[in-house]
Write a protein that holds these residues in place. Structure first.
Motif: not given
Length: 168
Positions: A68-69, A74-76, A132-138, A145-146
């Protein structure tokens, strides 16, 4: 009209490891102080899970709070760098099996409990048709957002997602 598809799991089927665990280890090496502070906080969540105060979905959400920070870019980049170091853990038979599967069916799909943002681009680049995987809201938005969007893509949820997708 029915389609012939082949569906794979990811962790320990295509990939020799647990994506989430391997990613956090990769992150720990890149950001050691930040990771250690996070792990101290996360150990409380792990304890709460073990004594059944929180469920697996909540534990998984808290597991990825360290992201989240970071900005989406950066995450990509972290994910891309992670796969550069871990692509050797794709089982060697996968490439030839995928080529064979592509001749036998219309689509080759991966359905995993791993977060979609960690696996989707990588698997599509290998030649899989749908992930398909576990989706996160954003997912795919600027701020991470975790918080899992819907259910953790595990067990029966994998079948539900495939059925929903097939109906479309």
């Amino acid at each position: 009209m029915k389609k012939k598809i082949i569906v794979y799991d990811f962790d320990k089927t295509i990939y020799d490891g647990e994506t989430g665990v391997n990613f956090s280890t990769f992150y720990l090496k890149k950001y050691p102080l930040k990771s250690i502070l996070f792990l101290i906080k996360y150990s409380k969540d792990l304890f709460f899970y073990l004594i059944k105060i929180i469920n697996l979905t909540t534990l998984k959400e808290r597991y990825f709070e360290f992201l989240e920070t970071h900005s989406r870019e950066e995450i990509e980049q972290l994910v891309a760098d992670f796969w550069e170091t871990k692509k050797h853990k794709i089982y060697p038979w996968i490439k030839s099996e995928l080529e064979k599967n592509k001749k036998e069916c219309e689509m080759v799909i991966v359905s995993s409990a791993s977060p979609l943002f960690l696996i989707e681009k990588f698997l599509l680049s290998l030649g899989y048709d749908k992930v398909f995987g576990t989706n996160f809201v954003n997912d795919n938005k600027e701020t991470f957002i975790a918080k899992i969007d819907g259910e953790n893509n595990k067990g029966d949820e994998k079948v539900k997602k495939l059925n929903e997708w097939a109906k479309q």
